[in-house]
Structures are given as C-alpha cells and as structure tokens.
Scaffold this motif. Structure first.
Motif, PDB file in Angstrom:
ATOM      1  N   GLY A 217       0.791  -1.219   0.000  1.00 56.50           N
ATOM      2  CA  GLY A 217       0.000   0.000   0.000  1.00 56.50           C
ATOM      3  C   GLY A 217       0.828   1.276   0.000  1.00 56.50           C
ATOM      4  N   LYS A 218       2.132   1.132   0.174  1.00 60.00           N
ATOM      5  CA  LYS A 218       2.984   2.327   0.226  1.00 60.00           C
ATOM      6  C   LYS A 218       3.828   2.438  -1.041  1.00 60.00           C
ATOM      7  CE  LYS A 218       4.070   2.951   5.134  1.00 60.00           C
ATOM      8  NZ  LYS A 218       2.948   2.364   5.826  1.00 60.00           N
ATOM      9  N   VAL A 219       4.159   3.677  -1.397  1.00 56.25           N
ATOM     10  CA  VAL A 219       5.161   3.866  -2.448  1.00 56.25           C
ATOM     11  C   VAL A 219       6.520   3.787  -1.765  1.00 56.25           C
ATOM     12  CG1 VAL A 219       6.181   5.534  -4.031  1.00 56.25           C
ATOM     13  CG2 VAL A 219       3.721   5.199  -4.009  1.00 56.25           C
ATOM     14  N   VAL A 220       7.279   2.732  -2.068  1.00 52.93           N
ATOM     15  CA  VAL A 220       8.544   2.533  -1.348  1.00 52.93           C
ATOM     16  C   VAL A 220       9.720   3.186  -2.062  1.00 52.93           C
ATOM     17  CG1 VAL A 220       7.825   0.448  -0.135  1.00 52.93           C
ATOM     18  CG2 VAL A 220       8.851   0.255  -2.404  1.00 52.93           C
ATOM     19  N   GLU A 221       9.558   3.443  -3.351  1.00 51.57           N
ATOM     20  CA  GLU A 221      10.648   4.091  -4.073  1.00 51.57           C
ATOM     21  C   GLU A 221      10.078   4.739  -5.321  1.00 51.57           C
ATOM     22  OE1 GLU A 221      13.906   1.453  -4.454  1.00 51.57           O
ATOM     23  OE2 GLU A 221      15.337   3.043  -4.896  1.00 51.57           O
ATOM     24  N   GLU A 222      10.695   5.847  -5.707  1.00 52.57           N
ATOM     25  CA  GLU A 222      10.150   6.598  -6.832  1.00 52.57           C
ATOM     26  C   GLU A 222      11.280   7.341  -7.506  1.00 52.57           C
ATOM     27  OE1 GLU A 222       7.783   9.871  -5.498  1.00 52.57           O
ATOM     28  OE2 GLU A 222       7.610  10.643  -7.534  1.00 52.57           O
ATOM     29  N   GLY A 223      11.249   7.444  -8.818  1.00 48.26           N
ATOM     30  CA  GLY A 223      12.292   8.215  -9.498  1.00 48.26           C
ATOM     31  C   GLY A 223      12.338   7.926 -10.982  1.00 48.26           C
ATOM     32  N   GLU A 224      13.393   8.450 -11.628  1.00 47.45           N
ATOM     33  CA  GLU A 224      13.612   8.187 -13.040  1.00 47.45           C
ATOM     34  C   GLU A 224      13.856   6.696 -13.219  1.00 47.45           C
ATOM     35  OE1 GLU A 224      14.883  10.813 -15.503  1.00 47.45           O
ATOM     36  OE2 GLU A 224      13.858  12.252 -14.208  1.00 47.45           O
ATOM     37  N   VAL A 225      13.350   6.137 -14.297  1.00 48.75           N
ATOM     38  CA  VAL A 225      13.480   4.696 -14.505  1.00 48.75           C
ATOM     39  C   VAL A 225      14.958   4.287 -14.526  1.00 48.75           C
ATOM     40  CG1 VAL A 225      13.112   2.834 -16.156  1.00 48.75           C
ATOM     41  CG2 VAL A 225      11.266   4.445 -15.654  1.00 48.75           C
ATOM     42  N   LEU A 226      15.771   5.033 -15.287  1.00 50.34           N
ATOM     43  CA  LEU A 226      17.177   4.659 -15.416  1.00 50.34           C
ATOM     44  C   LEU A 226      17.899   4.720 -14.074  1.00 50.34           C
ATOM     45  CD1 LEU A 226      19.175   3.756 -17.554  1.00 50.34           C
ATOM     46  CD2 LEU A 226      19.855   6.148 -17.830  1.00 50.34           C
ATOM     47  N   LEU A 228      16.649   4.419 -11.095  1.00 49.15           N
ATOM     48  CA  LEU A 228      16.237   3.315 -10.216  1.00 49.15           C
ATOM     49  C   LEU A 228      16.897   2.010 -10.653  1.00 49.15           C
ATOM     50  CD1 LEU A 228      12.493   3.558  -9.138  1.00 49.15           C
ATOM     51  CD2 LEU A 228      14.534   4.383  -8.034  1.00 49.15           C
ATOM     52  N   PHE A 229      17.065   1.843 -11.955  1.00 50.92           N
ATOM     53  CA  PHE A 229      17.747   0.637 -12.435  1.00 50.92           C
ATOM     54  C   PHE A 229      19.204   0.626 -11.992  1.00 50.92           C
ATOM     55  CE2 PHE A 229      14.241  -0.776 -14.897  1.00 50.92           C
ATOM     56  CZ  PHE A 229      14.528  -2.091 -15.229  1.00 50.92           C
ATOM     57  N   LYS A 230      19.798   1.821 -11.958  1.00 53.75           N
ATOM     58  CA  LYS A 230      21.211   1.900 -11.575  1.00 53.75           C
ATOM     59  C   LYS A 230      21.389   1.745 -10.077  1.00 53.75           C
ATOM     60  CE  LYS A 230      22.196   5.697 -14.034  1.00 53.75           C
ATOM     61  NZ  LYS A 230      22.970   6.805 -14.603  1.00 53.75           N
ATOM     62  N   HIS A 231      20.556   2.422  -9.309  1.00 52.73           N
ATOM     63  CA  HIS A 231      20.733   2.400  -7.859  1.00 52.73           C
ATOM     64  C   HIS A 231      19.435   2.079  -7.143  1.00 52.73           C
ATOM     65  CE1 HIS A 231      24.576   4.275  -8.647  1.00 52.73           C
ATOM     66  NE2 HIS A 231      23.963   5.235  -9.330  1.00 52.73           N
ATOM     67  N   PRO A 232      18.948   0.873  -7.279  1.00 52.98           N
ATOM     68  CA  PRO A 232      17.727   0.562  -6.542  1.00 52.98           C
ATOM     69  C   PRO A 232      18.034   0.504  -5.054  1.00 52.98           C
ATOM     70  CG  PRO A 232      18.589  -1.417  -7.570  1.00 52.98           C
ATOM     71  CD  PRO A 232      19.487  -0.291  -7.998  1.00 52.98           C
ATOM     72  N   ALA A 233      17.164   1.089  -4.232  1.00 59.71           N
ATOM     73  CA  ALA A 233      17.445   1.115  -2.795  1.00 59.71           C
ATOM     74  C   ALA A 233      16.594   0.099  -2.046  1.00 59.71           C
ATOM     75  CB  ALA A 233      17.192   2.527  -2.257  1.00 59.71           C
ATOM     76  N   HIS A 234      15.324   0.021  -2.390  1.00 64.70           N
ATOM     77  CA  HIS A 234      14.416  -0.837  -1.630  1.00 64.70           C
ATOM     78  C   HIS A 234      14.486  -2.291  -2.131  1.00 64.70           C
ATOM     79  CE1 HIS A 234      10.588  -2.350  -0.011  1.00 64.70           C
ATOM     80  NE2 HIS A 234      10.757  -1.412   0.912  1.00 64.70           N
ATOM     81  N   PRO A 235      14.402  -3.245  -1.216  1.00 63.23           N
ATOM     82  CA  PRO A 235      14.484  -4.656  -1.621  1.00 63.23           C
ATOM     83  C   PRO A 235      13.469  -5.039  -2.709  1.00 63.23           C
ATOM     84  CG  PRO A 235      14.465  -4.475   0.773  1.00 63.23           C
ATOM     85  CD  PRO A 235      14.280  -3.100   0.247  1.00 63.23           C
ATOM     86  N   THR A 236      12.246  -4.470  -2.638  1.00 61.94           N
ATOM     87  CA  THR A 236      11.230  -4.806  -3.647  1.00 61.94           C
ATOM     88  C   THR A 236      11.667  -4.324  -5.023  1.00 61.94           C
ATOM     89  OG1 THR A 236       9.575  -4.519  -1.949  1.00 61.94           O
ATOM     90  CG2 THR A 236       8.782  -4.617  -4.203  1.00 61.94           C
ATOM     91  N   THR A 237      12.225  -3.121  -5.083  1.00 65.42           N
ATOM     92  CA  THR A 237      12.734  -2.595  -6.352  1.00 65.42           C
ATOM     93  C   THR A 237      13.825  -3.513  -6.893  1.00 65.42           C
ATOM     94  OG1 THR A 237      12.455  -0.452  -5.288  1.00 65.42           O
ATOM     95  CG2 THR A 237      13.463  -0.466  -7.462  1.00 65.42           C
ATOM     96  N   LYS A 238      14.733  -3.898  -5.987  1.00 61.62           N
ATOM     97  CA  LYS A 238      15.839  -4.765  -6.400  1.00 61.62           C
ATOM     98  C   LYS A 238      15.313  -6.072  -6.976  1.00 61.62           C
ATOM     99  CE  LYS A 238      19.428  -3.035  -3.354  1.00 61.62           C
ATOM    100  NZ  LYS A 238      20.010  -3.169  -2.015  1.00 61.62           N
ATOM    101  N   ARG A 239      14.296  -6.610  -6.320  1.00 64.10           N
ATOM    102  CA  ARG A 239      13.746  -7.872  -6.788  1.00 64.10           C
ATOM    103  C   ARG A 239      13.130  -7.729  -8.182  1.00 64.10           C
ATOM    104  NH1 ARG A 239       9.638 -10.361  -2.761  1.00 64.10           N
ATOM    105  NH2 ARG A 239       8.903 -11.809  -4.352  1.00 64.10           N
ATOM    106  N   PHE A 240      12.404  -6.642  -8.376  1.00 65.56           N
ATOM    107  CA  PHE A 240      11.780  -6.412  -9.689  1.00 65.56           C
ATOM    108  C   PHE A 240      12.839  -6.290 -10.782  1.00 65.56           C
ATOM    109  CE2 PHE A 240       7.639  -5.177  -7.811  1.00 65.56           C
ATOM    110  CZ  PHE A 240       6.831  -5.862  -8.699  1.00 65.56           C
ATOM    111  N   ILE A 241      13.889  -5.532 -10.472  1.00 65.85           N
ATOM    112  CA  ILE A 241      14.913  -5.294 -11.486  1.00 65.85           C
ATOM    113  C   ILE A 241      15.667  -6.581 -11.798  1.00 65.85           C
ATOM    114  CG2 ILE A 241      17.107  -4.101 -11.882  1.00 65.85           C
ATOM    115  CD1 ILE A 241      15.834  -1.710 -10.386  1.00 65.85           C
ATOM    116  N   ARG A 242      15.934  -7.332 -10.742  1.00 61.51           N
ATOM    117  CA  ARG A 242      16.642  -8.598 -10.913  1.00 61.51           C
ATOM    118  C   ARG A 242      15.814  -9.558 -11.775  1.00 61.51           C
ATOM    119  NH1 ARG A 242      19.981 -12.372  -8.241  1.00 61.51           N
ATOM    120  NH2 ARG A 242      20.828 -13.365 -10.084  1.00 61.51           N
TER     121      ARG A 242
END
Lengths: 345, 235
Positions: A217-226, A228-242
């Motif tokens: 229910g929360k926005v855990v990370e937000e930013g330019e797509v590139l 976020l791909f370069k420096h994902p911070a949140h574990p969920t973001t990392k999982r998606f990118i991976r």
C-alpha cells in the motif's frame, strides 16, 4: 499534472479494515509516461482507480490539473472522467457493439453528434491501425486488436490522461511490444500523460520515463526509470529489477553459490552498463590491463526510453590487489559494480 | 387386467378422431383468445419484469438504506408471488379482478393473475442475466462518465439482451400453460375449450385438437425466441 497528497484507502472487511493504499504522495507531470509497479495486492489497482474517482480515498486528496477529483461526485465527476481515458487488462469492450460502435460509446456519453462521432471514431481506428475491422465484433478480434479498440475508445474524448490498468498483462510478448509502441507514439503525438500500473517490470522499463514501486500500500521508491535501475534502494525494487534482467535468477544464484565454493578467492560481481559504456569493450580492456581472468556467468541487454542498459554477472579471478584495481577501473568507465560475495554467503 | 385387443385400440382411436365433434369456429375463437391472453400478458410481463430485474440488480448489495430497503421489499413480493400456485392465485385475485375489470370471466379477466404470477418470475430471470454482465465492462462505462440512465440503456440492457430474450421465451411458454389453467375457471381460450367441450361433454377429439393448437403456439414461441437469441448474441 496529477498530484496525490497523503492518499490512503481503507476497505472495511467483515472482521478487520484493510489498508489498500497507505499515505501515498506522488506527482505525475503532464506529458510523461509514469509507471507504478508492484506485486498483486500492493494497492496499485486501488491507487489508479482513485485517479478517476472510481474509488474514493479514505483520506488525502487527488488533484488533476488543479481540480480536486477526490471530493467530486455525481455530474461533475462524470464530466471530469471524460478527460481521463482508461484501458484494462481484459479490455472490457461491449460484446454487443462493433469496433466502431465501441469507440463511439464514450462519444455518445459526451453527447457528440452522430456524424461527428463516426468521423472521430474512424480517425481513431486509423490511429490504432484497425482499418477494415470497423464492423467486426470484439469476439472476432485477437487480444492485441481488442486492446487497440480499448485504446481508441479511451482516446475518443481527447483525454489529457490515459490510465492503463495492467493493459498488457493478458497479451503475448510480441503483442505487448506492439501495444507499448502504440502507447509511446500516442504519448508523443498527443502529449498525453500516461499512468501505467503493472507487475511487469519490462513494461515500465521499455516505455516509462519515471516510476514508482509499491509494496503493502505504500510507495517505497520513486524516481527516473534509469536511475532506479542503476541504484535501486528498496528490496522490492531490487527484486523487480533482478527478475527483469535475469528471469532465471534462482538458477543463476545456484550457479554463483557453486562457483563461490569452488573458487572462494574469486570475486563475483554484477556489472550494469548503460549509455556509452554499453558499447565500449570494457571487459577485455580490464582483463588485459590488470591481468585478471574473467568468467562470464550471465548477461542480458534491455532497452529503456532513454538508453539501452546491460547487466553482466562475472567472476574475477586473480591477485587480490589486481581484482580490486579492476573493480575501480570498471567504475572509471561508468559501469555500476555490485559485489555479490557477501550477499550470497 | 384386460388384455389389449384390436377392438379396444380401435375404439380409443375412434374417440380421438371423431372430428364431427369439433366445432371449428369455436376452436378458432378459443385460439384467438389464448393468443390474446398470451400476447397481452407477455408484453406486460416483459416491461414489468425488466423493471423488477433492474430494481433488484441495482439495489442488491448496495450500502445505502434506501437501496437495502427497496431490495428487501421487492425481493419479498417477488418471492411471494412466485411461490403462490397459479390456480390459487387466480382464485385469490377474483375480488381484485372484479374490482378493476368489473368482470370475472372472459380472456381479459385472466390477465391480472397471469401478469402477477409471471412478472416476478421473469424479473428474477432478468436480474440473473444482469448479474452475468462482465463487471469490467460496467467499470469501463463508469470510467467514461456514463450516467445511471446511460448505463441502463447502453450497457445493462444490450449486454444482457440474450438472457432477457431467452427469459421471455421461457416465460411466454409457461404463460401459455397458465392461460389454459385460467381457461378452466372461465377465462376462455383453448384451456376453457378443452375443459368445457372436451372434458365435460366427453369429447376427447376436442381436447386433442386443443392440445395440438397449444403445442403449435409453444413451438412457434420457442422457434422465434431461438432465432432472435442467435441473431443478437455476438459473444
């Protein structure tokens, strides 16, 4: 411009209240393609439905071009919705109407006169490339064609915003790419703001300018797509990118653990190339200059709206100092380096 | 038990084929009365049933007090009238029919009972049809800014039309059956003919003729209904 300020949505179930959206703040600029990714149940469907008032927030405000959508109701809200197109995962066309009649539907609601309706619908049919299928019924169309009708229908009243609710999730990869290309061309041609929600990272990567990641229910990370791909911070973001760069990431991890056992002294690293670095022969340069051996394990290449990005998982074998130098050299070439040894153990 | 023999079979056959008993102008009159009762009640049931169906569909599962109340009331009446056996309903309604029509015999007198018993049944069929509409389509129309009225005319009815038509076919066929029952207690029509001339005067051929005519009417209704459903269903 769409602004969400402290937006929350609670559903009261039989026994307990469920917070589907939890204090979300977001700003979506006019003319951009904005992606919202999250696993199912993350609250993204509810969030997107608050943008056109299909759901009312429990608290907070949703504003579209200075109009507060979240407090509107009745006639005013219905009128405002005509400026917001929406497409759906399962297309939601009326089976009782032909392609042309489906596209005319929102125009009828907007009380556009009949000859004008048909003229406009025919232009839209051309725009989405469905010439010759005007009189077909939805049951006679393929998934990709149905979504094209959905897009034409959503654009009929010349909206400022297009909401896409998992719009490509029911389509095969080739059709997905065609539909995404169509959305990008519409975005450029009409300067249309597009908000996409999806659980497919590659969709966001291919066409979005900016993105937000939702979880619980929360926005855990937000930013330019590139970025976020370069420096994902949140574990969920990392999982998606991976998952996007390496769909068989479980298998890769298995291989990496094996390698780590066999060569405990080697460094396992994941490189991320983008822009110019993606085209330079960086690997062989580093290998030669520092006398390190490179064992390539997994690699992939992906396109984004701005620039292609590539990921490469490799093992560096050699003198410890030389390996450290090699890693520094990668960074000189603006290659993002992530050392995986610790994470795997 | 008496064994079957040719003489018996022939005498039964003779009972059913004594066409001198049949007064064809009477049959034609009765047929017209049946068709009149069926056509009139089907038309009224069609309109009332769609209204009941829409009301049930719209008020079901809603939170507002008004919606919950109207669902309960409509649902209660639907269930009551659907449950009363037709023969009892028609007798029960005699005072009511007398009051509004000033008569309790003839085809028109059968109409109130026919309509009141079939409209709730058809209303439920319409409600079921409406509930089968894809929720996504309704959401899409809402997202386009459709008003309630536009939802009803442009989404609910067109998207559930095959159910609405097949429902009225089924209802019309059972209404033909009800007209026969109404006929027995004086509403005229083929049921009345079969009862008065066939049963009370012991003329089996008349009953057979009435049966065949009723079957023809039922088949015609089914045939037309099937054709219409096939034509409108583009799913």
């Amino acid at each position: 411009m769409i602004t969400l300020k402290d937006v929350s949505k609670e559903f009261t179930g039989k026994n307990k209240a469920v917070k589907a959206v939890d204090a979300v703040n977001l700003t979506i600029q006019s003319g951009e393609i904005f992606g919202i990714v999250g696993y199912s149940g993350a609250g993204k469907s509810t969030l997107v439905r608050m943008l056109n008032g299909l759901e009312k927030p429990t608290s907070g405000t949703v504003t579209l071009n200075d109009k507060i959508i979240s407090t509107m109701s009745g006639q005013a809200l219905r009128k405002e919705r005509r400026a917001i197109g929406m497409i759906f995962q399962h297309f939601n066309l009326l089976w009782s109407r032909t392609v042309l009649e489906n596209i005319c539907f929102p125009l009828e609601i907007a009380k556009v006169e009949k000859t004008e309706r048909i003229k406009r619908a025919k232009e839209l049919i051309e725009l989405v490339g469905l010439q010759g299928r005007e009189d077909a019924y939805p049951a006679q169309l393929s998934g990709g064609q149905k979504q094209r009708v959905g897009i034409a229908r959503a654009l009929a009243n010349e909206p400022q915003v297009l909401l896409c609710d998992e719009a490509t999730s029911a389509l095969d990869p080739q059709t997905t790419d065609d539909v995404l290309d169509l959305l990008v061309s519409i975005n450029k041609k009409m300067n249309l703001t597009i908000v996409m929600i999806t659980h497919e990272m590659h969709v966001v990567r291919k066409i979005c300018h900016r993105m937000a990641v939702m979880d619980g229910g929360k926005v855990v990370e937000e930013g330019e797509v590139l970025s976020l791909f370069k420096h994902p911070a949140h574990p969920t973001t990392k999982r998606f990118i991976r998952q996007d760069s390496d769909p068989d990431s479980e298998d890769t991890d298995e291989v990496l653990r094996e390698l780590l056992k066999t060569y405990p002294e080697g460094k396992l690293i994941r490189l991320l190339f983008h822009g110019g670095s993606a085209q330079a022969p960086v690997i062989s340069h580093v290998s030669r200059s520092f006398n390190v051996d490179v064992n390539i394990i997994q690699g992939s290449m992906q396109s984004t709206q701005e620039t292609p990005i590539g990921t490469l998982t490799i093992q560096l074998l050699g003198e410890e100092a030389a390996v450290e130098e090699a890693i520094k050299e990668f960074r000189v070439y603006r290659v993002e380096v992530e050392v995986l040894n610790d994470a795997l153990q | 038990m008496m064994p079957f023999n040719n003489g018996m079979i022939l005498s039964v056959l003779a009972d059913y084929t004594d066409f001198t008993e049949v007064r064809w102008p009477k049959v034609w009159e009765a047929t017209q009365e049946t068709i009149y009762m069926t056509a009139f009640s089907v038309s009224a049931v069609f309109i009332l049933g769609i209204l009941i169906g829409l009301l049930l569909f719209e008020s079901r599962g809603k939170e507002s007090l008004w919606a919950r109340g109207s669902y309960k009331v409509v649902s209660f009446f639907v269930n009551v009238f659907r449950s009363i056996p037709f023969l009892i309903l028609i007798v029960l309604l005699i005072p009511f029919t007398k009051a509004i029509l000033d008569s309790m015999t003839g085809p028109t007198a059968g109409l109130p009972a026919l309509i009141l018993s079939a409209a709730p049944f058809y209303g439920r069929l319409v409600e079921t049809g409406l509930r089968e509409i894809d929720k996504g389509v309704i959401e899409a129309a809402e997202a386009m800014g459709a008003s309630k009225w536009e939802m009803i005319w442009k989404v609910y009815i067109p998207e559930s039309l095959p159910s609405i038509v097949s429902g009225i076919t089924v209802t019309a066929i059972s209404l033909v059956g009800y007209t026969a029952m109404a006929g027995v207690i004086g509403a005229g029509g083929l049921g009345n003919l079969a009862y008065l001339e066939g049963f009370q005067r012991n003329q089996a051929t008349v009953t057979l003729v009435a049966t065949v005519v009723i079957l023809l009417i039922v088949f015609a209704i089914q045939f037309v209904g099937d054709i219409v459903v096939n034509k409108i269903d583009k799913r």
